[in-house]
Design a protein around this motif. Structure first.
Motif, short mmCIF file in Angstrom:
data_model
loop_
_atom_site.label_atom_id
_atom_site.label_comp_id
_atom_site.label_asym_id
_atom_site.label_seq_id
_atom_site.Cartn_x
_atom_site.Cartn_y
_atom_site.Cartn_z
N ALA A 91 0.82 -1.21 0.00
CA ALA A 91 0.00 0.00 0.00
C ALA A 91 0.86 1.26 0.00
O ALA A 91 0.50 2.28 -0.61
N MET A 92 2.00 1.22 0.70
CA MET A 92 2.91 2.36 0.69
C MET A 92 3.40 2.63 -0.73
O MET A 92 3.40 3.77 -1.21
N ARG A 93 3.83 1.58 -1.40
CA ARG A 93 4.31 1.73 -2.78
C ARG A 93 3.19 2.23 -3.69
O ARG A 93 3.40 3.11 -4.52
N GLY A 94 2.00 1.68 -3.53
CA GLY A 94 0.88 2.08 -4.38
C GLY A 94 0.46 3.52 -4.16
O GLY A 94 0.19 4.26 -5.12
N GLY A 95 0.42 3.96 -2.90
CA GLY A 95 0.04 5.34 -2.62
C GLY A 95 1.04 6.32 -3.19
O GLY A 95 0.68 7.34 -3.79
N ALA A 96 2.33 6.02 -3.01
CA ALA A 96 3.38 6.90 -3.53
C ALA A 96 3.35 6.94 -5.05
O ALA A 96 3.46 8.01 -5.66
N ALA A 97 3.20 5.78 -5.68
CA ALA A 97 3.18 5.72 -7.14
C ALA A 97 2.00 6.49 -7.71
O ALA A 97 2.11 7.15 -8.75
N THR A 98 0.88 6.44 -7.03
CA THR A 98 -0.31 7.15 -7.51
C THR A 98 -0.07 8.66 -7.52
O THR A 98 -0.36 9.35 -8.52
N LEU A 99 0.46 9.21 -6.43
CA LEU A 99 0.73 10.65 -6.39
C LEU A 99 1.83 11.04 -7.35
O LEU A 99 1.76 12.08 -8.02
N ALA A 100 2.89 10.21 -7.44
CA ALA A 100 3.99 10.53 -8.34
C ALA A 100 3.56 10.50 -9.80
O ALA A 100 4.06 11.28 -10.62
N SER A 101 2.63 9.61 -10.14
CA SER A 101 2.13 9.55 -11.51
C SER A 101 1.24 10.73 -11.83
O SER A 101 1.27 11.27 -12.94
N ALA A 102 0.43 11.14 -10.86
CA ALA A 102 -0.50 12.25 -11.09
C ALA A 102 0.20 13.59 -11.11
O ALA A 102 -0.24 14.52 -11.80
N TYR A 103 1.31 13.70 -10.35
CA TYR A 103 2.06 14.96 -10.24
C TYR A 103 3.54 14.68 -10.47
O TYR A 103 4.33 14.64 -9.52
N PRO A 104 3.95 14.49 -11.73
CA PRO A 104 5.34 14.12 -12.01
C PRO A 104 6.35 15.12 -11.44
O PRO A 104 6.15 16.33 -11.51
N ASP A 105 7.41 14.58 -10.86
CA ASP A 105 8.53 15.37 -10.33
C ASP A 105 8.16 16.26 -9.15
O ASP A 105 8.90 17.18 -8.81
N ARG A 106 7.03 15.97 -8.48
CA ARG A 106 6.60 16.83 -7.38
C ARG A 106 6.34 16.06 -6.09
O ARG A 106 5.78 16.61 -5.15
N PHE A 107 6.78 14.81 -6.02
CA PHE A 107 6.50 14.02 -4.81
C PHE A 107 7.75 13.32 -4.32
O PHE A 107 8.53 12.78 -5.10
N VAL A 108 7.95 13.36 -2.98
CA VAL A 108 9.02 12.63 -2.31
C VAL A 108 8.39 11.75 -1.23
O VAL A 108 7.57 12.22 -0.44
N LEU A 109 8.78 10.50 -1.20
CA LEU A 109 8.30 9.59 -0.17
C LEU A 109 9.34 9.47 0.94
O LEU A 109 10.41 8.92 0.73
N GLY A 110 9.00 10.00 2.10
CA GLY A 110 9.80 9.79 3.30
C GLY A 110 9.12 8.75 4.17
O GLY A 110 7.93 8.86 4.44
N ILE A 111 9.87 7.75 4.61
CA ILE A 111 9.32 6.64 5.39
C ILE A 111 10.03 6.59 6.73
O ILE A 111 11.24 6.82 6.82
N GLY A 112 9.29 6.26 7.79
CA GLY A 112 9.90 6.14 9.11
C GLY A 112 9.26 5.06 9.94
O GLY A 112 8.13 4.63 9.68
N VAL A 113 9.99 4.63 10.98
CA VAL A 113 9.49 3.58 11.87
C VAL A 113 8.80 4.16 13.10
O VAL A 113 8.34 3.42 13.95
#
Length: 300
Positions: A91-113
């Motif tokens: 789900a993390m990969r899917g959510g990030a890919a969805t935003l990155a596809s909709a807004y090219p070059d405008r999304f960064v995924l930061g992940i933490g524990v």
């Protein structure tokens, strides 16, 4: 230049040297239409990026960052961080890919524990964070995303082991609540070519004494963070002991006029940061944006 190097370079070209970090608690307390208008104002001020975190009991990270993207024209937005306890790796990969596809070059995924105190509240067990993060990233890598969904990935990393993992499996690190000394340490651990995006707490004011009192009240004299093992270990690693509360406070936060704030930002950049996120300390979103407007012209 490798594909991943292109991703890193693309972020730096678009986002520049300075962005903004806004506390999720403040955003969650603000009506949605006000948040949307405020994002547009931050965009108009000329900051390169806008980041916020995920509390597990507030707004969901991808929904919140989708709001940021929809209400800005040029801002890069980053999750600082998306909590791995909130969703499975797929789900993390899917959510990030969805935003990155909709807004090219405008999304960064930061992940933490996150931390034990947060995770315990939602009924999970916080253990072996490094191993858990490695497994999580490996599972994310096994999921296929849309071919055009390229975006930087960074880890919330403070210590040498998590920084090493960030260098091995991601595009860099996003340290939080760390002084300039840590930026230099993190750069040496990450090596060249990896993103280093630290956060910096600021109060833009002509009354530093009052500002210090405000920050101390909001952050509980750092007591909440000092009880979190990752932060405590990082402070100790950098030479801050139990009797160094005042010195640590001054290292973590900068209170003063715009030139004073800009000077600390430059210290982080000189120490190896690629992009510094200023977090104005205020009780509400209006107070945060007012400070962003005051300091913008002085920043790199």
């Amino acid at each position: 230049m490798t594909d991943r190097a292109n991703v890193v370079d693309g972020f730096l070209q678009r986002a520049g040297r300075v962005g903004v970090w806004v506390p999720p608690l403040v955003l969650d307390a603000t009506p949605g239409p006000v948040v949307s208008r405020t994002v547009g104002r931050i965009d108009d001020l000329g900051y390169g990026s806008l980041w916020t975190g995920e509390r597990l009991v507030g707004a969901e990270a991808f929904a919140r960052h989708g709001q940021f993207l929809a209400n800005s024209r040029r801002l890069v937005v980053g999750t600082g961080i998306a909590n791995l306890w909130a969703r499975v790796p797929e789900a993390m990969r899917g959510g990030a890919a969805t935003l990155a596809s909709a807004y090219p070059d405008r999304f960064v995924l930061g992940i933490g524990v996150s931390s034990a105190a947060v995770v315990d509240r939602v009924g999970e067990t916080y253990d072996r964070p490094l191993a858990r993060m490695r497994d999580y990233l490996c599972r994310m890598g096994e999921v296929e995303g849309p071919p055009d969904a390229t975006y930087p990935r960074v880890l919330a990393a403070l210590g040498p082991k998590m920084l090493a993992l960030a260098a091995e499996l991601t595009d860099g690190a996003h340290p939080f609540l760390a002084p300039v000394e840590h930026t230099a340490f993190a750069r040496s651990e990450l090596g060249p070519g990896k993103l280093l995006v630290p956060e910096l707490g600021v109060v833009v004011t002509d009354d530093p004494k009052t500002a210090r009192e405000t920050v101390r009240a909001m952050f509980g004299g750092l007591a909440n963070f000092s009880r979190t093992s990752a932060y405590t270990a990082n402070f100790r690693r950098l030479g801050y002991g139990p009797d160094d509360a005042d010195r640590l406070f001054d290292a973590l936060f900068v209170c003063g006029d715009p030139d004073t704030v800009a000077g600390r930002v430059r210290e982080h950049l000189d120490a190896g940061a690629d992009h510094v996120l200023v977090q104005p300390i205020a009780h509400d979103l209006a107070g945060i944006v007012d400070q962003l407007a005051q300091v913008r012209s002085a920043l790199p």
